[in-house]
Every structure is written in C-alpha cells, then in structure tokens.
Design a protein around this motif. Structure first.
Motif, PDB file in Angstrom:
ATOM      1  N   GLY A 116      -7.170   6.436  -9.334  1.00 14.56           N
ATOM      2  CA  GLY A 116      -6.706   7.767  -9.685  1.00 14.56           C
ATOM      3  C   GLY A 116      -7.801   8.810  -9.677  1.00 14.56           C
ATOM      4  O   GLY A 116      -7.673   9.860 -10.298  1.00 14.56           O
ATOM      5  N   ALA A 117      -8.922   8.524  -8.975  1.00 11.54           N
ATOM      6  CA  ALA A 117      -9.945   9.550  -8.824  1.00 11.54           C
ATOM      7  C   ALA A 117      -9.538  10.455  -7.674  1.00 11.54           C
ATOM      8  O   ALA A 117      -8.874  10.020  -6.736  1.00 11.54           O
ATOM      9  CB  ALA A 117     -11.301   8.913  -8.527  1.00 11.54           C
ATOM     10  N   ASP A 145      -1.636   6.687   2.999  1.00  9.84           N
ATOM     11  CA  ASP A 145      -1.915   8.076   3.369  1.00  9.84           C
ATOM     12  C   ASP A 145      -3.300   8.224   3.974  1.00  9.84           C
ATOM     13  O   ASP A 145      -3.573   9.180   4.688  1.00  9.84           O
ATOM     14  CB  ASP A 145      -1.823   8.984   2.128  1.00  9.84           C
ATOM     15  N   LEU A 146      -4.193   7.264   3.677  1.00 14.52           N
ATOM     16  CA  LEU A 146      -5.565   7.351   4.192  1.00 14.52           C
ATOM     17  C   LEU A 146      -5.625   7.047   5.678  1.00 14.52           C
ATOM     18  O   LEU A 146      -6.605   7.336   6.342  1.00 14.52           O
ATOM     19  CB  LEU A 146      -6.481   6.367   3.450  1.00 14.52           C
ATOM     20  N   VAL A 147      -4.550   6.424   6.201  1.00 10.27           N
ATOM     21  CA  VAL A 147      -4.545   6.043   7.616  1.00 10.27           C
ATOM     22  C   VAL A 147      -4.062   7.226   8.451  1.00 10.27           C
ATOM     23  O   VAL A 147      -3.157   7.960   8.046  1.00 10.27           O
ATOM     24  CB  VAL A 147      -3.609   4.829   7.836  1.00 10.27           C
ATOM     25  N   ASP A 148      -4.677   7.422   9.612  1.00  9.77           N
ATOM     26  CA  ASP A 148      -4.251   8.495  10.515  1.00  9.77           C
ATOM     27  C   ASP A 148      -2.841   8.204  11.035  1.00  9.77           C
ATOM     28  O   ASP A 148      -2.455   7.056  11.195  1.00  9.77           O
ATOM     29  CB  ASP A 148      -5.192   8.571  11.728  1.00  9.77           C
ATOM     30  N   ASN A 149      -2.071   9.244  11.305  1.00  8.15           N
ATOM     31  CA  ASN A 149      -0.787   9.120  12.007  1.00  8.15           C
ATOM     32  C   ASN A 149       0.238   8.245  11.302  1.00  8.15           C
ATOM     33  O   ASN A 149       0.998   7.541  11.960  1.00  8.15           O
ATOM     34  CB  ASN A 149      -0.991   8.534  13.410  1.00  8.15           C
ATOM     35  N   MET A 180      -1.464   4.447  -0.638  1.00 13.18           N
ATOM     36  CA  MET A 180      -2.786   4.258  -0.053  1.00 13.18           C
ATOM     37  C   MET A 180      -2.729   4.343   1.469  1.00 13.18           C
ATOM     38  O   MET A 180      -3.734   4.550   2.128  1.00 13.18           O
ATOM     39  CB  MET A 180      -3.394   2.906  -0.467  1.00 13.18           C
ATOM     40  N   PHE A 225      -7.762  -5.050  -4.637  1.00 12.77           N
ATOM     41  CA  PHE A 225      -7.841  -5.271  -3.192  1.00 12.77           C
ATOM     42  C   PHE A 225      -8.200  -6.709  -2.864  1.00 12.77           C
ATOM     43  O   PHE A 225      -8.648  -7.488  -3.703  1.00 12.77           O
ATOM     44  CB  PHE A 225      -8.846  -4.305  -2.580  1.00 12.77           C
ATOM     45  N   LYS A 248       0.821  -1.215   0.000  1.00 12.55           N
ATOM     46  CA  LYS A 248       0.000   0.000   0.000  1.00 12.55           C
ATOM     47  C   LYS A 248       0.856   1.267   0.000  1.00 12.55           C
ATOM     48  O   LYS A 248       0.365   2.338  -0.331  1.00 12.55           O
ATOM     49  CB  LYS A 248      -0.935   0.023   1.207  1.00 12.55           C
ATOM     50  N   VAL A 269      -2.823  11.394  -6.908  1.00 16.08           N
ATOM     51  CA  VAL A 269      -3.888  11.072  -7.866  1.00 16.08           C
ATOM     52  C   VAL A 269      -3.276  10.610  -9.187  1.00 16.08           C
ATOM     53  O   VAL A 269      -3.678   9.596  -9.759  1.00 16.08           O
ATOM     54  CB  VAL A 269      -4.815  12.294  -8.060  1.00 16.08           C
ATOM     55  N   ASP A 325       1.528   2.758  -3.747  1.00 14.67           N
ATOM     56  CA  ASP A 325       0.677   3.765  -4.393  1.00 14.67           C
ATOM     57  C   ASP A 325       0.107   4.751  -3.366  1.00 14.67           C
ATOM     58  O   ASP A 325      -0.905   5.388  -3.602  1.00 14.67           O
ATOM     59  CB  ASP A 325      -0.415   3.139  -5.270  1.00 14.67           C
ATOM     60  N   LYS A 333     -10.097  14.070  10.217  1.00 13.85           N
ATOM     61  CA  LYS A 333      -9.774  12.871  10.956  1.00 13.85           C
ATOM     62  C   LYS A 333     -10.456  12.991  12.310  1.00 13.85           C
ATOM     63  O   LYS A 333     -10.976  14.039  12.651  1.00 13.85           O
ATOM     64  CB  LYS A 333      -8.254  12.744  11.087  1.00 13.85           C
TER      65      LYS A 333
END
Lengths: 253, 282
Positions: free
Chosen positions: B175-176, A57-61, A55, A93, A50, A83, A53, B93
């Motif tokens: 990529g959206a 970054d979506l997780v906190d901290n 991904m 996934f 993850k 993006v 790419d 958050k």
C-alpha cells in the motif's frame, strides 16, 4: 461449507495485448478460509491472483472486464484507489522479497509509509506482526540486523509479517513456498493454518498436496479458464470435470 | 602441435593487449608524477599564481576554480540527470518518448566538447551576460553541466534498472504509493550506482578543458562570486604551456590534478563498496 463471501468475482476477462489470459472467471472467495488455486504453469492462476489487488496494472497493455466485488465495491472500477486497496488486500510473492533494510525496518515499512512515526507504536506493531508470522522467537534479538541475512524460509515469514503489519483483511499468496525447502515449507503451511482464523487467504500453488493440506476450497485453472471450483476434498476425490481429474491424478501437469 | 603453438601465440598476444592498457596508464602517471611531484609543496598549493608570466609561485586560485566550476556543474546536472533517470525508468513505459530521450542523451554525450564550449560562449557568456557575468564560474559550470548530464543520466538509469522488480512490487503491495516506493526502497538500493554516475561525471568536469576554454575566462585571481571569471587547473595547464612555455608549473599542476582524480575515484569506490555490502547485510 457455506461461509460468508469476502470476494465475489463475476465474468472476469483479462488480456495482455491481444492475448487473453483469463476467460470469463466466476468465483466466490470465502471469508476466513484458505482458497487454493491449482493448475499447470501458464494457466492464469498467478495472473488471476494479481488481479485481486490490481498488481497487473504494472504490466504494459493490460485490459480487463467483469467485476470483482469486495466490500460492496468493484475493485476493477477505474476510480479504485489501488494504494488503499493494497492495504486491505496484501500479497506475498513467490520469491521472498525483503527490502535491503533491517528486519525491524522491513516489518514496519507499511505502517511507516502510512504515516505512523511513534517508536513505541512501531515496536508494538513489529512484535505483534512477527509473532503473527511465527518468526518472533527467531529474530527478536536481532531486529537491527539486515533482513537479507535470514534464510529463505525466514525471509518469507518476514514478508508475511511485513504484510500483517498493514492489517489487511485478505492475504494473497503466489506460490509462497515454491522457493523453499520442505521444512521451511511446512512452517509456512502451519502458519497458514493459524492465519486463516483471522484472514481470508487465497493461495496459488503448483503443489497439489499442499493445496489438499491447507485449503478448504480449491479452484482448478486451465488455459485461462476456471474449470472447476469445489470444496478441496471433493475436487481431489470426486472431480466432476475430465480435465480436473486428469490433472489431480497426475495424467498431465 | 601447430594448432597448440598457435593457441599459445594467440594467448600471448591477447595478454599483451590486455596488459597494454595497464602499461600505458602507468607510464603516463609515472611521467607526470616524476616530473610534477618535486614541485608540489605547501606553498605551491596555497599561493596564487603570479600575473603576467611571473610563474612558478602557486596554483591556489586554480584549485578553487576547479572546485567551483565542478560544483556548479554537479548542482545543475545532478537533479536533472537523477530526476530524468527516475522519470524514464519509473514513470514511462517503453515508448517513443523514452527512446528519443535516451537517444538524445547519447547524442549529447557524443558532441565534441569544444562545440559545447562554443555554445556556452554564445549562450551563457554573450546572451545571458547580465545573469552569468559573461566569462565566469557560472558560465563555465553550466557548460560543464551539459557534459556531466548524459553520463550521469545513463548510469543512474542503469542503476535504477538493476533494482529488482520484486522490491517495487513488495513495496506497492504494502500500500505504498509509487513515490514512496521510489524514495524509500528503489533510490536507496540504486544509490551506489547513482553516486558512481555523478562521480564519473564530476571526473569528466574536473578534467575538461575545451568546454571551459571559451566560457570561464581564465582570470588567475581567486573567484569571489559565481559571476567572477576564473581559471581551473586544466585551463591553467593549457595557458601556461601555450603562453609562457612553463613546463615545470604545468607538470606540477598536472600532478595535483591527477592526484585529485585518483583520490576521488578510490574514495568513492571504497565508500560505495562499503555501502553495497551493508545493503546486502554482509
């Protein structure tokens, strides 16, 4: 086995809060080949994939250091356009995640959000992508139907088609067959064999037979460290590290 | 054996408690409808109420007033509540600001409606008179918006939260942008919940009396602009009971009000069910 290098990872460290999930990872990912990541649950292999790419970054901290060089730039730079990056490095996934839309709308989702509106072009992309993911014959007469009516294996191949429609260079797959039955799994594996001709593939799997069947190189992860990285056949038959040997021979897992 | 008897008794009591809700609802509905339905006619729905105690004519202007104040309340509350919910759920958050905003919505929902009405009177009717026209559809609708906002914010947030994370990841992974993911995947999936929240809010607005008592004016003529005073159905029921003791017209109006609310509830349920089934590909 000396192919061209697509992604080069150097000294990658990653923390979730105070927990260090990845410890000083160094791997070169070969172009147009399948690289498998194996290891027990919680070893960091999913976290690693993850990161490729962004991904995580979506997780906190989340914090990371090191570099992931791809096309002459460091993916981990703070000014990376994630993006744009995700158009080039796409992910499939663990659980098939088709959108609650028609099969057609799923496949052309990426091209549409990237601005393609022309119906004919979208239809061409849909056909090419669905053929690429070996699902065209099963769905060509029902493109308007909801994607949620497909079986799990079909949904996963649809998700692969959806990714191919964006024309990425790298496909990241996070245990893409773990939720599927053996027949659906073997279809995905056949597909990987076809896809590696055109794409660089990194696949996380907890299934060692699968790693052995589909990949040319395998990395063994353990407690956030990359213990061993070698051509798949060597890693399974002549592991250099004791922990790798214990894992591939089934002493723990 | 004693234990078994106690079990049976307990089940009986709990059954009674469950059934009580149903019975209470049916009694209220039946009482209002039995007394009110005979009064409802085409004339009752389309004629205006008489002025100065000349009652028993019609309730047309009060229906218009209800639609108008509810419309204003929804137009104001919908973007604020849906926008707020999207912001809270998608763009922040779990932090202090988010907790504070969520708590604020709960406190706002708990403020007695007469106090909302009092604030509306002081702020919209008196202070903003040049813009609202004083007692008016606009003042009443704005006060009602305060009551709709927390309900629909909370329900919208729940609806957004219920959208599986995999769908967001799937969209971002292609990529959206975040905004594209929200508008093309998250919102359509959460839409039934969001609409339900707005409808519940609308139901609250249609049924509210205290908040409009001091803000909407109570004029029985048909309002022609947002700055005209008006008298929604609930306020009309209150007025004719307290001022003219006209229970017959009150029952008639109440019956119309209840039918409207039931119709909205069932229609929305039906449409949202259909939409959800379509979403799930059934």
């Amino acid at each position: 086995m000396s192919g061209e290098i697509e992604i080069s990872i150097k000294n990658l460290n990653l923390w979730f809060g105070n927990f260090q999930a990845l410890k000083n990872i160094n791997i070169d990912i070969q172009k147009n080949a399948v690289t498998a990541l194996i290891g027990p649950s919680g070893c960091g292999k999913s976290t690693f994939i993850k990161t490729l790419d962004r991904m995580n970054d979506l997780v906190d901290n989340v914090k990371f250091t090191g570099e992931i060089m791809y096309k002459g730039r460091n993916i981990l730079d703070s000014d990376t356009d994630v993006v744009e990056l995700r158009k080039e490095i796409g992910m499939v996934f663990q659980k098939p995640n088709p959108f609650p839309k028609s099969i057609f709308d799923n496949v052309v989702y990426g091209p549409r959000v990237h601005g393609i509106r022309d119906k004919k072009t979208l239809h061409e992309i849909a056909e090419r992508s669905l053929k690429g993911a070996a699902i065209w014959d099963e769905v060509k007469d029902r493109l308007g139907e909801s994607a949620l009516r497909l079986s799990g294996g079909q949904q996963q191949r649809l998700c692969i088609a959806r990714l191919l429609a964006v024309e990425p260079d790298v496909l990241l797959m996070d245990e893409p067959a773990s939720a599927l039955d053996p027949i659906a799994t073997s279809k995905i594996e056949d597909l990987l064999y076809e896809l590696k001709k055109d794409y660089t593939i990194v696949i996380v799997t907890h299934n060692m037979q699968q790693a052995a069947r589909v990949s040319s190189r395998t990395a063994f992860f353990w407690l956030g460290e990359m213990v061993e990285y070698a051509p798949t056949i060597d890693l399974f038959e002549r592991p250099q590290n004791k922990r790798t040997e214990d894992y591939v021979t089934g002493k723990f897992g | 054996m004693a234990a078994k008897r106690r079990e049976t008794a307990a089940i009986g009591l709990l059954w009674g408690a469950g059934i009580a809700t149903l019975v209470i609802l049916i009694v209220i509905l039946a009482y209002i409808l039995v007394n009110g339905l005979p009064l409802i006619s085409w004339h009752f729905l389309t004629a205006n109420p008489g002025v100065r105690g000349q009652t028993g004519t019609g309730i047309y202007s009060t229906i218009v007033a209800t639609v108008a104040v509810t419309g204003v309340a929804l137009l104001v509350a919908a973007p604020l509540s849906v926008g707020g919910a999207i912001y809270l759920n998608e763009y922040t958050k779990e932090n202090l600001l988010r907790k504070v905003i969520r708590q604020a919505a709960e406190v706002l929902a708990g403020i007695p409606s007469i106090i909302i009405g009092l604030f509306g009177f002081l702020f919209f009717v008196i202070y903003l008179r040049p813009y609202t026209g004083g007692w008016s559809v606009l003042s009443g609708g704005l006060a009602l918006a305060f009551m709709v906002l927390p309900i629909s914010l909370r329900i919208s947030e729940e609806a957004l939260k219920a959208v599986p994370a995999e769908l967001r990841e799937g969209s971002l992974g292609l990529g959206a942008t975040k905004w594209q993911s929200i508008t093309t995947v998250v919102m359509p999936t959460a839409l039934p919940g969001i609409i339900t929240g707005l409808i519940l809010g609308a139901g609250r607005a249609i049924g509210e009396t205290a908040a409009i008592l001091l803000t909407v004016g109570g004029a029985l003529s048909v309002p022609h602009s947002l700055q005209d005073p008006a008298c929604p159905m609930t306020l009309y029921i209150y007025n004719i009971l307290t001022e003219y003791n006209d229970t017959r017209t009150a029952y008639g109006t109440a019956a119309v009000l209840i039918i409207v609310i039931l119709a909205i509830t069932f229609t929305t349920d039906y449409l949202m069910n259909r939409y959800t089934r379509k979403l799930k590909g059934l």
